[in-house]
Design a protein around this motif. Structure first.
Motif, PDB file in Angstrom:
ATOM      1  N   THR A 171       0.934  -0.696  -0.265  1.00  0.00           N
ATOM      2  CA  THR A 171       0.471  -0.131   0.368  1.00  0.00           C
ATOM      3  C   THR A 171       0.806   1.378   0.258  1.00  0.00           C
ATOM      4  N   PHE A 172       0.037   2.665  -0.271  1.00  0.00           N
ATOM      5  CA  PHE A 172       1.375   3.887  -0.936  1.00  0.00           C
ATOM      6  C   PHE A 172       1.388   4.003   0.609  1.00  0.00           C
ATOM      7  N   THR A 173       2.606   4.115   0.765  1.00  0.00           N
ATOM      8  CA  THR A 173       3.054   5.528   1.847  1.00  0.00           C
ATOM      9  C   THR A 173       4.159   6.637   0.900  1.00  0.00           C
ATOM     10  N   LEU A 174       4.519   7.326   2.094  1.00  0.00           N
ATOM     11  CA  LEU A 174       5.453   8.458   1.881  1.00  0.00           C
ATOM     12  C   LEU A 174       5.389   8.114   3.451  1.00  0.00           C
ATOM     13  N   LYS A 175       5.910   7.245   4.204  1.00  0.00           N
ATOM     14  CA  LYS A 175       6.315   7.110   5.529  1.00  0.00           C
ATOM     15  C   LYS A 175       8.673   6.594   4.976  1.00  0.00           C
ATOM     16  N   HIS A 176       8.779   6.179   4.392  1.00  0.00           N
ATOM     17  CA  HIS A 176      10.055   5.546   4.356  1.00  0.00           C
ATOM     18  C   HIS A 176      11.033   6.888   4.661  1.00  0.00           C
ATOM     19  N   TYR A 177      10.369   7.997   3.203  1.00  0.00           N
ATOM     20  CA  TYR A 177      11.268   9.189   3.069  1.00  0.00           C
ATOM     21  C   TYR A 177      11.139   9.888   4.102  1.00  0.00           C
ATOM     22  N   ASP A 178      10.763   9.483   5.232  1.00  0.00           N
ATOM     23  CA  ASP A 178      10.882  10.647   6.107  1.00  0.00           C
ATOM     24  C   ASP A 178      12.026   9.343   7.372  1.00  0.00           C
TER      25      ASP A 178
END
Lengths: 335, 561
Positions: free
Chosen positions: B338-345
């Motif tokens: 599922t789409f997430t942006l958390k790894h970019y933090d």
């Protein structure tokens, strides 16, 4: 043209900036893990507000290469949390200055050098990363020991670190050879070899291969397994019940340290009750006596007393025998 | 004195002054890059040679050489390296030639897209290629999933694919420089004489790119046998010589034997002697005065197969890199998509700051590197034969030095107490220089290939008309060389942004760079964050490349006006 020259000299100055070291700083080389370092350093800076801690983190092998290469003109004051098997290399001990660190009395004799040149507050343990999804898909039983891994059902599903290139790999076979004895140990390693799909170059990579579902079982470190479980991978950590090798993370003071007073204060801090309390949230193995059972170990399902679960490795012997064992491994097993 | 005599004298004086300047310019063009090459390549390498003679117990002799010969499996590793090197070279040369040819000599559409996609493996951290291949072709990869069968790429096949991906763009870089210039008149003549397209290709095109093919083959072979990043990730149990260095140095802290292997891997660079001889031969095609660029036409029998191969190669590269970018937006690859942006933090201390340090280092490495290489290639043509040969040989040697060996040799050379050069140790400047010399060979060979296309007659004509060396340089050579200069600059810039094996020995606590951040994230177990950080590096490099290209275009337009 003058403008250009100015620009060039300004950028040169900028490029050279980092070469200048400051007084009052302590430069630390470490192989501890990234997230724990951040926590420890934060606490250490609060405890020692006047010390500017500069920490370089490299993997065990890369750090060794760097320390020995720099040994003509060392750049660091302290080695912090580095595999004791590497620390006992005569070329490294020659660089260390004996120092009776405060709190050494709380360490067992096995966790400090007789000449006080090194001590270890923490350690890490051999663990299998077992992918439960792959087990389910292939209908395989959960292994609990090294011996289980020789079961033909696991053929081609086991990956281990290569002991020639990985300290973790060597730690594992040293644990097997010391616990089973030379003859039986080598026989066992050969039997195990029949099931091994590949010997991977680093110690954490077998766990990564297992968690990605590439293979069912990756022989690795407890740290890698715990981390993978935290991230949500379908991994179960298994500490082999027969001869789980372990490694201590040793620290020491460099003879060449430019700021010995502060370096010693930092080393003292690493054995302080405050530091010990922090270790329990990351480390499955804390050697400081009187430390509460490790949270990390509990969540990972470790037995209450980890020291009893692992085989008591003779580190001096394992450092001494390394060359011979690796040569033997390469001729009889190595691919 | 007659007026005529005064005129002659004045003219003679003027000439003399100018030729004095010319000499100065040419001397500087030779001396500066050679001096830098001596300090930042030959000197560290000499320190490594010395190390190979020092045994672990401190005695001097050939103990390490003997120890290596007695290392179990060393013969097999050598043979494996040769097999892998030759296989990779064969694939890269044929595929690279097809790609370069399609982009320069046909009207197959999308050449710019192909060129951009092919640059991706050069600007992607090595972790990305390894991860991408495993995500796609691994036992639990997308393709295994589709086939419903676990394919096993670990070992020779995986290593071959990974090395081709890594080396192909470097081959294309050189081959494009070789194919960029052509003279339609030779093709017209051949046509008139009744030669078919195939004959024209064999008798006109191929002889003209002989040097480019040789150089590209040399680079591919050497980068393949010196690489151990791919071998560690996807090589499985396929032992190669380069991993022996890793085993000895990183695994067992034995520099001596590692240094011996490093020197052994330098042996293939000896073939450069032959390449240099080819370089000295004049080519008859593109480098001629008044060359008429051929009219590109669409030839279905040739262009349709070429576009299919090019399209497939481009898609494969895109797939390997794309899957990693895609995975960096997924919650938990390959289980929870599922789409997430958390790894970019990025949780690493320092966050994204190392990206900007890397950008500075890379711009510097590329800028300085391109200038030094251009000066060297310009100067080397004016050297007598035998010194030119020596300079040439040294200039192509760096590709034979594995990154790990280069990084360690920089410690030995620049971390000597009391040495004036030790000021550099721990500075970003040294990092930039190390990155430049790491990729010196590829830049040098591309530059030499490009320089061969500068019509010598045009230079001579300009000189006869009274232009000094500086004017010839500005009006003839640099304009003709500008595409090559730009591609060398971007090559150095891209590699410098992501190369890792040498710089891990040069980073300090206060000096973090992007490639090291990726490695740290990966080692800490945050593989998705490592993929996210890599994606950011690739985005920054692409943006920087675009901005610089726009600026260059504007500059070129302004210059013409």
């Amino acid at each position: 043209m003058l403008q250009l020259l100015k620009g060039v000299s300004a950028s040169l100055a900028l490029l050279m900036l980092s070469a200048v070291a400051q007084a009052g700083t302590v430069t630390v080389y470490t192989a501890l893990e990234e997230d724990e370092i951040a926590d420890y350093v934060k606490a250490a800076k609060t405890a020692l507000p006047d010390v500017d801690l500069k920490v370089l983190r490299l993997s065990t092998g890369d750090l060794g290469a760097r320390i020995i290469a720099e040994s003509g003109n060392p750049q660091h004051d302290v080695i912090w949390g580095w595999a004791v098997t590497n620390m006992l290399d005569p070329r490294i001990t020659a660089l260390l200055e004996p120092y009776e660190v405060k709190g050494a009395d709380k360490l067992p004799a096995s966790a400090k050098g007789t000449d006080a040149s090194w001590f270890a507050a923490t350690g890490y343990v051999t663990a299998f990363c077992v992918n439960t999804e792959v087990l389910k898909a292939k209908n395989l039983p959960m292994p609990t020991s090294w011996k289980d891994l020789t079961n033909p059902v696991y053929k081609g599903e086991v990956v281990l670190p290569n002991p020639v290139s990985s300290g973790t790999g060597y730690m594992q076979i040293a644990g097997i050879l010391q616990s089973q004895g030379e003859d039986k140990g080598w026989q066992f390693l050969k039997a195990l070899d029949g099931n091994v799909a590949q010997y991977i170059k680093s110690g954490s990579r077998p766990c990564k291969a297992a968690r990605g579902g590439e293979f069912a079982i990756g022989g690795s470190l407890a740290f890698a397994a715990i981390k993978s479980i935290e991230e949500g991978f379908p991994i179960k950590m298994v500490i082999p019940t027969d001869g789980a090798g372990y490694e201590l993370e040793a620290s020491g003071l460099m003879k060449s340290a430019k700021n010995k007073a502060d370096a010693k204060r930092f080393l003292d801090w690493t054995l302080s009750p405050e530091a010990a309390a922090l270790y329990t949230s990351y480390k499955e193995l804390v050697t400081i006596s009187g430390t509460a059972p490790s949270k990390a170990a509990q969540t990972a399902g470790f037995p209450a007393d980890v020291a009893k679960a692992v085989y008591p490795i003779d580190f001096a012997r394992s450092a001494r025998e390394r060359d011979g064992i690796l040569k033997n491994w390469q001729t009889s097993i190595g691919r | 004195m007659s007026i005529a005599a005064v005129e002659v004298a004045e003219r003679a004086g003027f000439r003399l002054r100018r030729s004095g300047n010319d000499h100065l310019l040419i001397a500087a063009a030779i001396a500066l890059p050679c001096l830098a090459l001596l300090i930042f390549f030959v000197f560290p390498l000499a320190m490594m040679l010395w190390r190979s003679l020092v045994a672990d117990d401190g005695t001097i002799g050939f103990a390490n050489y003997l120890a290596l010969a007695r290392t179990p499996g060393i013969l097999k590793a050598t043979l494996n390296s040769l097999t892998l090197g030759l296989a990779t070279t064969a694939v890269c040369l044929s595929l690279g030639f097809v790609l370069a040819y399609t982009m320069t000599r046909t009207r197959v559409p999308g050449a710019r897209i192909v060129s951009a996609v092919l640059a991706l493996p050069m600007l992607a951290p090595s972790l990305v290629l390894g991860l991408g291949l495993i995500f796609l072709l691994g036992r639990n990869g997308l393709i295994s999933g589709m086939l419903g069968k676990r394919i096993d790429i670990y070992g020779f096949p995986g290593l071959l694919i990974a090395d081709v991906l890594y080396a192909l763009p470097q081959a294309v870089l050189i081959l494009k420089a070789a194919l960029a210039h052509a003279d339609a008149r030779y093709y017209d003549a051949a046509e008139v004489m009744g030669a078919g397209r195939w004959r024209q290709f064999v008798d006109v095109t191929l002889p003209n790119v002989k040097f480019g093919l040789l150089s590209a083959g040399f680079v591919v072979f050497t980068v393949t046998i010196t690489d151990f990043g791919n071998a560690a990730v996807i090589g499985g149990d396929y032992a190669v010589l380069a991993t022996e260095i890793y085993n000895q140095v990183t695994g067992q802290m034995k520099f001596g034997i590692g240094a011996v292997v490093g020197l052994l891997l330098l042996a293939p660079t000896g073939i450069a002697v032959y390449i240099e001889r080819v370089a000295a031969q004049r080519q008859f095609g593109g480098g001629a005065e008044g060359a008429v660029p051929p009219q590109l036409s669409f030839v279905p029998a040739r262009d349709i197969p070429l576009s299919i191969v090019t399209g497939l190669a481009t898609l494969s590269v895109l797939a390997v890199i794309g899957v990693v970018i895609y995975a960096s937006f997924m919650r938990l690859w390959p289980y929870r998509l599922t789409f997430t942006l958390k790894h970019y933090d990025i949780t690493l201390s320092g966050g994204y700051a190392p990206l900007w340090t890397s950008l500075l280092v890379s711009l510097f490495a590329a800028g300085l590197g391109t200038c030094l290489l251009f000066a060297l290639v310009y100067g080397i043509r004016r050297l007598p034969s035998w010194p030119a040969k020596i300079v040439y040989l040294v200039a192509v040697m760096p590709v034979g030095v594995p990154g790990l060996v280069l990084g360690l040799s920089y410690i030995f050379a620049f971390n000597i107490a009391g040495s004036p050069l030790s000021v550099l140790y721990g500075s970003t400047l040294l990092l930039a220089l190390c990155n430049f010399y790491h990729y010196h060979t590829q830049g040098f060979l591309t530059m030499v290939t490009g320089m061969r296309a500068v019509p010598p007659a045009l230079e001579e004509a300009a000189t006869c008309l009274g232009s000094g060396a500086a004017q010839v340089l500005a009006n003839v050579i640099i304009p003709a060389m500008s595409p090559t200069l730009v591609s060398v600059f971007f090559f150095l810039f891209m590699r410098s942004m992501v190369t890792l094996s040498a710089v891990i020995f040069l980073v300090t606590p206060s000096l973090g760079i992007a490639a090291v951040s990726v490695m740290r994230l990966d080692e800490a177990g945050f593989v998705s964050q490592a993929a996210a950080f890599s994606t950011c590096i690739m985005a920054v490099v692409c943006t920087a490349a675009l901005v610089m290209q726009l600026a260059l275009k504007r500059l070129a337009r302004g210059g013409r006006r």
